[in-house]
Motif scaffolding. Structure first.
Motif, PDB file in Angstrom:
ATOM      1  N   SER A   6      10.021  14.704   4.236  1.00 52.45           N
ATOM      2  CA  SER A   6       9.116  13.706   4.818  1.00 52.45           C
ATOM      3  C   SER A   6       7.856  13.539   3.977  1.00 52.45           C
ATOM      4  O   SER A   6       7.416  12.417   3.707  1.00 52.45           O
ATOM      5  CB  SER A   6       8.724  14.095   6.241  1.00 52.45           C
ATOM      6  OG  SER A   6       9.862  14.131   7.067  1.00 52.45           O
ATOM      7  N   VAL A   7       7.260  14.631   3.551  1.00 57.84           N
ATOM      8  CA  VAL A   7       6.048  14.572   2.733  1.00 57.84           C
ATOM      9  C   VAL A   7       6.352  13.911   1.395  1.00 57.84           C
ATOM     10  O   VAL A   7       5.605  13.047   0.930  1.00 57.84           O
ATOM     11  CB  VAL A   7       5.447  15.985   2.529  1.00 57.84           C
ATOM     12  CG1 VAL A   7       4.370  15.978   1.462  1.00 57.84           C
ATOM     13  CG2 VAL A   7       4.901  16.512   3.843  1.00 57.84           C
ATOM     14  N   TYR A   8       7.482  14.260   0.792  1.00 58.25           N
ATOM     15  CA  TYR A   8       7.858  13.647  -0.485  1.00 58.25           C
ATOM     16  C   TYR A   8       8.038  12.138  -0.325  1.00 58.25           C
ATOM     17  O   TYR A   8       7.571  11.362  -1.149  1.00 58.25           O
ATOM     18  CB  TYR A   8       9.147  14.268  -1.026  1.00 58.25           C
ATOM     19  CG  TYR A   8       9.633  13.576  -2.275  1.00 58.25           C
ATOM     20  CD1 TYR A   8       9.041  13.832  -3.507  1.00 58.25           C
ATOM     21  CD2 TYR A   8      10.663  12.647  -2.227  1.00 58.25           C
ATOM     22  CE1 TYR A   8       9.467  13.190  -4.646  1.00 58.25           C
ATOM     23  CE2 TYR A   8      11.093  11.992  -3.360  1.00 58.25           C
ATOM     24  CZ  TYR A   8      10.491  12.276  -4.567  1.00 58.25           C
ATOM     25  OH  TYR A   8      10.907  11.629  -5.694  1.00 58.25           O
ATOM     26  N   THR A   9       8.687  11.704   0.736  1.00 60.36           N
ATOM     27  CA  THR A   9       8.908  10.278   0.980  1.00 60.36           C
ATOM     28  C   THR A   9       7.584   9.551   1.151  1.00 60.36           C
ATOM     29  O   THR A   9       7.388   8.467   0.603  1.00 60.36           O
ATOM     30  CB  THR A   9       9.783  10.076   2.232  1.00 60.36           C
ATOM     31  OG1 THR A   9      11.012  10.771   2.045  1.00 60.36           O
ATOM     32  CG2 THR A   9      10.061   8.612   2.476  1.00 60.36           C
ATOM     33  N   ARG A  47       3.343   5.861  -2.527  1.00 63.58           N
ATOM     34  CA  ARG A  47       1.967   5.571  -2.938  1.00 63.58           C
ATOM     35  C   ARG A  47       1.962   4.723  -4.197  1.00 63.58           C
ATOM     36  O   ARG A  47       2.828   4.838  -5.044  1.00 63.58           O
ATOM     37  CB  ARG A  47       1.209   6.863  -3.202  1.00 63.58           C
ATOM     38  CG  ARG A  47       1.011   7.692  -1.956  1.00 63.58           C
ATOM     39  CD  ARG A  47       0.423   9.036  -2.318  1.00 63.58           C
ATOM     40  NE  ARG A  47      -0.757   8.937  -3.132  1.00 63.58           N
ATOM     41  CZ  ARG A  47      -1.971   9.231  -2.730  1.00 63.58           C
ATOM     42  NH1 ARG A  47      -2.160   9.647  -1.503  1.00 63.58           N
ATOM     43  NH2 ARG A  47      -2.994   9.125  -3.537  1.00 63.58           N
ATOM     44  N   GLU A  48       0.953   3.866  -4.313  1.00 60.88           N
ATOM     45  CA  GLU A  48       0.800   3.007  -5.488  1.00 60.88           C
ATOM     46  C   GLU A  48       0.338   3.811  -6.705  1.00 60.88           C
ATOM     47  O   GLU A  48       0.843   3.654  -7.785  1.00 60.88           O
ATOM     48  CB  GLU A  48      -0.226   1.904  -5.204  1.00 60.88           C
ATOM     49  CG  GLU A  48       0.280   0.824  -4.308  1.00 60.88           C
ATOM     50  CD  GLU A  48       1.306  -0.080  -4.979  1.00 60.88           C
ATOM     51  OE1 GLU A  48       1.155  -0.368  -6.175  1.00 60.88           O
ATOM     52  OE2 GLU A  48       2.251  -0.460  -4.300  1.00 60.88           O
TER      53      GLU A  48
END
Length: 162
Positions: free
Chosen positions: A37-40, A45-46
């Motif tokens: 979840s954190v990786y996704t 992020r831009e």
């Protein structure tokens, strides 16, 4: 009478160890879910997280994100004749966050494109220069209503003037 040796007694599984093993497996699966979840979230992020300036430039040079295809059939503004333009358009953009705004403003964008194309005559769009001018006008019109980014290119995947 059955005689059980101490070695056999120690090799028999205990209920407590099964419960501990099950809890450990559940904890590992939960931890994997959190990591994914954190990786996704961070992958969307831009800006890059750790340096990566050169990599960010390479990504911009790559293929654009696309919105569409959008199909249009409009009457052209020729007086005394019934001519029409049938076109399929795909909008290209770089900013990932623009996808949501394009979807939210889809009706407004379609209206702008239709109005712009209806204002043209057959002579305005019958050659390559006219098509390029139309492309530039459409990009300008659509970008005027967007706040989360801009359209960098418009692809005509179908273009018929009759």
């Amino acid at each position: 009478m059955i005689i059980i040796s101490k070695a056999e007694e120690n090799s028999a599984p205990k209920k407590g160890s099964r419960t501990n093993l099950l809890l450990a497996i559940v904890a590992i699966l939960a931890l994997m879910g959190v990591v994914i979840s954190v990786y996704t979230l961070l992958a969307d992020r831009e800006e890059p997280l750790f340096g990566g300036g050169a990599q960010a430039e390479e990504e911009v040079a790559g293929p654009f994100r696309q919105f569409g295809p959008l199909d249009f059939t409009v009457n052209l503004s020729d007086s005394g004749q019934r001519n029409y333009l049938k076109a399929t358009i795909t909008l290209a953009y770089e900013e990932r966050r623009l996808a949501g705004e394009l979807e939210e403003r889809k009706a407004q964008i379609r209206d702008l494109i239709i109005d712009t194309m209806r204002s043209k005559a057959v002579n305005d769009v019958s050659d390559g220069d006219g098509t390029e001018k139309l492309r530039g006008e459409l990009i300008e019109e659509v970008n005027a209503v967007l706040s989360g980014g801009e359209i960098v290119e418009i692809y005509f995947t179908d273009f018929l003037v009759q």
